[in-house]
Design a protein around this motif. Structure first.
Motif, PDB file in Angstrom:
ATOM      1  N   GLY A   1       0.832  -1.201   0.000  1.00 44.33           N
ATOM      2  CA  GLY A   1       0.000   0.000   0.000  1.00 44.33           C
ATOM      3  C   GLY A   1       0.865   1.249   0.000  1.00 44.33           C
ATOM      4  O   GLY A   1       0.608   2.188  -0.754  1.00 44.33           O
TER       5      GLY A   1
ATOM      6  N   GLN B   1       2.602   1.623  -3.365  1.00 47.49           N
ATOM      7  CA  GLN B   1       1.644   1.988  -4.391  1.00 47.49           C
ATOM      8  C   GLN B   1       1.327   3.471  -4.295  1.00 47.49           C
ATOM      9  O   GLN B   1       1.287   4.181  -5.295  1.00 47.49           O
ATOM     10  N   GLN B   2       1.118   3.939  -3.074  1.00 48.49           N
ATOM     11  CA  GLN B   2       0.826   5.360  -2.910  1.00 48.49           C
ATOM     12  C   GLN B   2       2.027   6.199  -3.332  1.00 48.49           C
ATOM     13  O   GLN B   2       1.868   7.294  -3.878  1.00 48.49           O
TER      14      GLN B   2
ATOM     15  N   ASN C   1       1.875   6.405  -6.940  1.00 45.40           N
ATOM     16  CA  ASN C   1       0.793   7.329  -7.295  1.00 45.40           C
ATOM     17  C   ASN C   1       1.251   8.772  -7.167  1.00 45.40           C
ATOM     18  O   ASN C   1       0.989   9.605  -8.029  1.00 45.40           O
TER      19      ASN C   1
ATOM     20  N   GLY D   1       4.045  -6.198  -6.632  1.00 48.00           N
ATOM     21  CA  GLY D   1       2.699  -5.925  -6.133  1.00 48.00           C
ATOM     22  C   GLY D   1       2.241  -4.496  -6.336  1.00 48.00           C
ATOM     23  O   GLY D   1       1.167  -4.095  -5.917  1.00 48.00           O
TER      24      GLY D   1
ATOM     25  N   ASN E   1       1.304  -1.444  -8.968  1.00 58.41           N
ATOM     26  CA  ASN E   1       0.950  -1.203 -10.370  1.00 58.41           C
ATOM     27  C   ASN E   1       1.583   0.075 -10.880  1.00 58.41           C
ATOM     28  O   ASN E   1       1.418   1.132 -10.306  1.00 58.41           O
TER      29      ASN E   1
ATOM     30  N   THR F   1      -0.778  12.823  -2.094  1.00 58.33           N
ATOM     31  CA  THR F   1      -1.203  11.438  -2.122  1.00 58.33           C
ATOM     32  C   THR F   1      -1.209  10.830  -0.738  1.00 58.33           C
ATOM     33  O   THR F   1      -2.140  10.130  -0.358  1.00 58.33           O
TER      34      THR F   1
ATOM     35  N   SER G   1      -4.031  12.112   1.335  1.00 62.04           N
ATOM     36  CA  SER G   1      -5.254  11.492   0.910  1.00 62.04           C
ATOM     37  C   SER G   1      -5.310  10.055   1.360  1.00 62.04           C
ATOM     38  O   SER G   1      -6.338   9.553   1.789  1.00 62.04           O
ATOM     39  N   GLY G   2      -4.162   9.385   1.285  1.00 61.02           N
ATOM     40  CA  GLY G   2      -4.159   7.978   1.613  1.00 61.02           C
ATOM     41  C   GLY G   2      -4.210   7.708   3.112  1.00 61.02           C
ATOM     42  O   GLY G   2      -4.878   6.788   3.554  1.00 61.02           O
ATOM     43  N   TYR G   3      -3.520   8.529   3.881  1.00 57.56           N
ATOM     44  CA  TYR G   3      -3.410   8.178   5.297  1.00 57.56           C
ATOM     45  C   TYR G   3      -4.217   9.064   6.218  1.00 57.56           C
ATOM     46  O   TYR G   3      -4.519   8.686   7.323  1.00 57.56           O
TER      47      TYR G   3
END
Lengths: 392, 298, 293
Positions: free
Chosen positions: C3, C6-7, C10, C137, C139, C254, C257-259
């Motif tokens: 995760g 990935q972030q 991003n 894992g 993308n 990001t 937003s994610g955390y």
């Protein structure tokens, strides 16, 4: 010194000239010929801005329908002229437009807008000038019911409201599709999206489902991957995306690229040819709540006529604008008069079979009560009607 | 033209005028350019609405409450940003304006992005006109006083002003707070005219429109701001038939004005009885001496 | 842990979009000392040029790319001539430039809407394939890699021009002090044109890449507000600053937003802006500005 005088002079002349130009009647759109009595019907909506595609479709539809009516001899023997104004998607502009329509242009009724923010702001003008308005796709309950629970006498609509839509989506996801874990991605800057989210969440949880993730973005964003990554980690079975087609296209693509294979679900902000053009691979297998079945045989004549005349596909708004016109015409005929107050009275109990379903206006809410929603699934890049579904 | 329709346009012009007057003090007379005044309008609007709806105050006291709220916010913002150099101050105000809007989008107590419907429609033409007249009078008196001269001094040459003893920071702060208060009143009037408030009514675009109006009317001219507000609010309405091209013409016009006559309509000139007399006495062909103050002397 | 990575990817992806746009802002600011708000409109035009080149004229990507870049370079020069140089000639204060720039931006956005092109959203044909690379894992989109490469190459070329060529020296001198350079014989008029042209070129590249990654519509200019914040954050006038500021902004956004909460994503950008203006107005790497007495 002289230059300044000339400049001032030119400005004054320009302003005067424009004022005078503004005083001339708006250009006639429908054939209002030598007939002395022309009745005007107003329309407001977004002709510029992000919703321009939908606004343009609505206005085209309204004009086309009244053209046909006029060609057939008019309504109650009079020719109808459609006057449409652009609101730029802005509430203040909507108020200006309706002021002009009701006072200067003497419209007997107004059709539109397609956004709740605008529909709510015009209600005081409608009441002051005593002219009814039929909103096409404004779904916030507060459009017809005021803060204190009282009905807004001159606001009506032909679409269902957000609480209903949210309930339909939640019910279908839980009962029919059997999902138990849902995630929501919504637009925090848009009242439609917030409303739909609120009710979807409420009903889904009431039925026993679980909202595993709830993420927000702001209108204008194009990159949803931070939010989608979080959603992916929560492992939902279905992702509810209650916003408009452009963001749906982008977010669905990004979701798939991130490796999310949950089913996507949405509301009536989805259906547009643009969505399929932009993202048909990514929304394959998704569901959304719609006002009607696009392949319903009752609807095909209208679709064909519209495409033939304007060389554009019909957007969702077109169908609702069609029904708004039907409702208005029915009310005028029932009242047998063009007096706006009498039209309003007739609207309160109007019942008409529209192409989006049976529309029975309720006196208490000015909404079409008991209107079925249609569930559409996107299969092979096309909209395939699944079933009609009503929320309990 | 129908009076009801014209009345609506006049009310909106009056509301814009209030905000423009405040901004005129800040930009036209003190030389600080702000791209965030829509934020102060928003604060004023929401606080006023809170006053009438939640606290049950009558309209005018609620407006004053809104103005105070906006002024207090500007005090806080000013403390942080007034020491910045010119264009950085601009950017900072831009940031604050947008930040205020974004915060309002998220605060559900005020309705969030869905907006706040059900606001009593208390604004009418009389209220707007009276408040505008008071606003103009206050501003005119301020400008004509010693303080007004100090503001202009800061606009023309900040360092020199500081040297001769003018407390530049305090004057800038005063100008900012007054302009914010004016914007706050304008916001309150707008909310109670539409009966509905949504944060997206107070976007960056609105701030830009206000600044453009001040420049159009002419920096350093109150009468310019009045004319500017009236013209720029009513013109889009009159040009309604050209809907799609409205903004194209607007954009081109802005560039055109900047290139040809950036000192705006009045160019620092004021419409007062003395000036009008002077104008008429000078008209017959003679080349008068330049009287305008301000404009692009920098 | 995937995760987090990935972030991070991003954030880098978003940041690289901002970076391309931000460099244009910083470049113009370094010479002219004003924030060219018309930059967003130019980027939008670039996106449209590329789109029509690839769809209506069916040109291959490389050709469309060059067309977009040079088209917008030309547009930027025209804008400079029409909207800014008259102001420069009479030493107008910077505010007038900003207002003029806004006028240009409003004009550009709405002329597209009013024209037959209209407000509908356009999608680029997918040239690079859509399946992403999956590394540990995480993308990583194909287009992102492409964008990263193109951005890096463009920026490297730009820095080469500025550091190693004679014109570049002229640019650096003018950025330091426009008047003095003119006195020393640098043809500042030409330098300004070149700078705008370069900025426009970058805008075109940014436009076509943005259009490919997302979609093409007349309001693209509004996105550039974020890249403007990134440029300020990194230091207006500094090209490396613009890049670093953008990447950082993308990542901070990001992760917020994610955390924290995705609702604060835009807010954090403005908070960052205010923060940097209050603490260190010249940004991370900007030049120290002195007050012009």
């Amino acid at each position: 010194m002289k230059k300044r005088v000339v400049f001032l002079f030119v400005c004054v002349i320009l302003t005067l000239g424009l004022t005078l130009a503004g005083c001339t009647p708006a250009p006639t759109d429908t054939a209002a010929d030598t007939e002395p009595e022309v009745v005007k019907v107003g329309w407001i909506g977004s002709l510029t801005g992000d919703q321009a595609v939908w606004g343009t479709c609505e206005l085209n539809t309204v004009k086309m329908l009244f053209d046909d009516i006029n060609a057939d001899g008019g309504l109650l023997g009079k020719q109808i002229e459609v006057i449409g104004y652009d609101t730029r998607g802005d509430a203040t502009e909507a108020v200006n437009a309706v002021r002009r329509l009701t006072s200067q242009d003497k419209a007997v009724a107004v059709i539109g807008p397609n956004a709740s923010g605008q529909a709510i702001s015009i209600s005081s003008v409608l009441e002051e000038m005593q002219v009814p308005d039929i909103a096409t796709v404004a779904t916030n309950p507060k459009v017809t019911i005021g803060e204190d629970g009282s009905i807004k006498p001159f606001n009506f609509r032909v679409c269902f409201i957000d609480p209903y839509q949210g309930a339909v989506a939640a019910g279908y996801a839980y009962d029919i599709l059997g999902f138990r874990k849902a995630a929501v991605l919504y637009d925090v800057a848009d009242d439609y999206s917030q409303g739909l989210t609120e009710f979807f969440e409420k009903y889904f949880i009431e039925k026993g489902g679980q909202i595993v993730a709830k993420e927000a973005f702001k209108f204008g964003d194009v990159d949803f991957r931070p939010q989608l990554s979080k959603i992916k980690d929560a492992g939902p079975e279905v992702i509810f995306m209650p916003y408009f087609f452009k963001e749906v296209a982008l977010s669905s693509e990004q979701a798939r690229q991130l490796g999310i294979d949950a089913v996507l679900m949405g509301g009536d902000g989805w259906p547009s040819e643009v969505l399929l053009e932009m993202a048909k691979d990514y929304v394959e297998g998704s569901y959304f709540v719609n006002h009607l079945d696009f392949d319903d045989p009752d609807v095909q004549d209208f679709k064909a006529a519209y495409t033939a005349k304007y060389n554009l596909p019909v957007e969702l708004n077109g169908y609702l604008a069609y029904d708004a016109v039907q409702l208005l015409v029915h009310a005028i005929e029932k009242a047998n008069s063009f007096d706006p107050v009498e039209i309003k009275d007739a609207l309160e109990t109007a019942q008409v079979k529209g192409i989006t379903g049976q529309i029975n206006i309720s006196r208490e809410t000015h909404n079409p009560e008991g209107k079925d929603a249609a569930i559409i699934k996107i299969v092979d890049g096309g909209y395939v009607f699944q079933q009609k579904y009503s929320a309990q | 033209m129908d009076w009801f329709y014209i009345k609506g346009i006049l009310i909106l012009s009056g509301i814009n005028l209030m905000a423009v007057l405040g901004l005129s003090l800040l930009t036209g007379f003190t030389g600080l350019f702000s791209f965030g005044h829509a934020g102060f309008m928003a604060i004023g609007a929401y606080v006023t609405a809170m006053g009438t709806i939640k606290l049950g105050l009558p309209f005018v006291p609620a407006l004053l409450l809104g103005a105070t709220g906006a002024a207090m916010a500007s005090f806080f913002i000013g403390r942080l940003t007034l020491n910045l150099k010119g264009d950085y101050f601009c950017i900072a105000t831009l940031g604050f304006g947008e930040a205020i809007r974004l915060i309002l989008d998220n605060v559900q107590y005020f309705g969030g992005a869905r907006g706040w419907p059900g606001i009593p429609v208390s604004t009418n033409l009389t209220t707007v006109v009276i408040l505008d007249i008071i606003g103009i009078a206050v501003l005119a008196n301020l400008i004509r006083s010693r303080h007004g001269r100090n503001f202009k001094a800061i606009r023309e040459e900040e360092m020199a002003s500081q040297t001769i003893g003018i407390n530049v920071f305090r004057y800038k702060m005063t100008a900012l707070m007054i302009s914010a208060a004016y914007a706050g009143i304008a916001g309150g009037l707008l909310g109670h005219y539409l009966g509905f408030l949504q944060p997206k009514m107070f976007q960056f675009v609105k701030s830009t429109e206000l600044t453009i109006t001040v420049i159009f009317g002419g920096l350093g001219s109150i009468s310019g701001s009045v004319i500017g507000a009236l013209v720029l609010t009513s013109l889009p309405e009159l040009l309604r038939t050209f809907a799609i091209w409205r903004l194209v013409v607007y954009g081109a016009a802005v560039v055109f004005i900047m290139i040809t006559r950036p000192q705006g309509l009045m160019g620092g000139y004021e419409i007062t009885p003395t000036n009008i007399k002077k104008l008429f006495s000078r008209l017959p062909g003679s080349v008068g001496k330049k009287q305008a103050v301000g404009g692009d002397k920098k | 842990m995937s995760g987090f990575f990935q972030q991070l990817i991003n954030g880098l992806s978003i940041g690289s979009v901002y970076a391309l746009m931000a460099v244009g802002y910083s470049l113009v600011y370094s010479i002219m000392n004003f924030s060219n708000f018309a930059h967003g409109g130019v980027i939008m035009i670039g996106a449209y040029i590329g789109f029509f080149a690839m769809t209506a004229f069916e040109m291959p990507f490389a050709v469309a790319f060059c067309l977009a870049a040079f088209g917008t370079g030309l547009l930027a020069v025209v804008i400079e001539r029409v909207a800014y140089s008259p102001l420069r000639k009479r030493n107008a204060p910077f505010l007038y430039f900003i207002i003029s720039a806004m006028g240009v931006s409003i004009f550009l956005e709405n002329i597209i809407i009013a024209s037959p092109i209209g407000p509908t959203f356009r999608t680029y044909p997918r040239v690079f394939g859509t399946t992403p690379f999956i590394v540990a894992g995480v993308n990583i989109g194909r287009l992102d890699v492409m964008m990263f490469v193109i951005s890096a190459v463009s920026l490297a070329l730009l820095i080469f021009i500025i550091e190693k060529t004679r014109t570049g020296m002229g640019i650096r001198a003018s950025a330091y002090n426009l008047r003095a350079s003119a006195l020393m014989g640098v043809n500042t008029d030409r330098i300004i044109l070149i700078v705008f042209g370069l900025g426009g070129l970058l805008a075109g590249i940014a436009g076509i890449l943005f259009g490919m990654k997302y979609t093409v519509y007349p309001q693209i200019g509004n996105i550039t507000l974020k890249s403007f914040i990134a440029a300020v954050f990194g230091g207006l006038g500094s090209l490396p600053g613009a890049v670093i500021g953008s990447i950082l902004l993308g990542i901070i956004e990001t992760f917020t937003s994610g955390y924290l909460s995705s609702q604060f994503r835009d807010l954090i950008a403005f908070v960052l802006l205010i923060f940097i203006l209050v603490i260190r107005p010249r940004g991370l790497m900007g030049k120290t500005t002195e007050d012009k007495a």
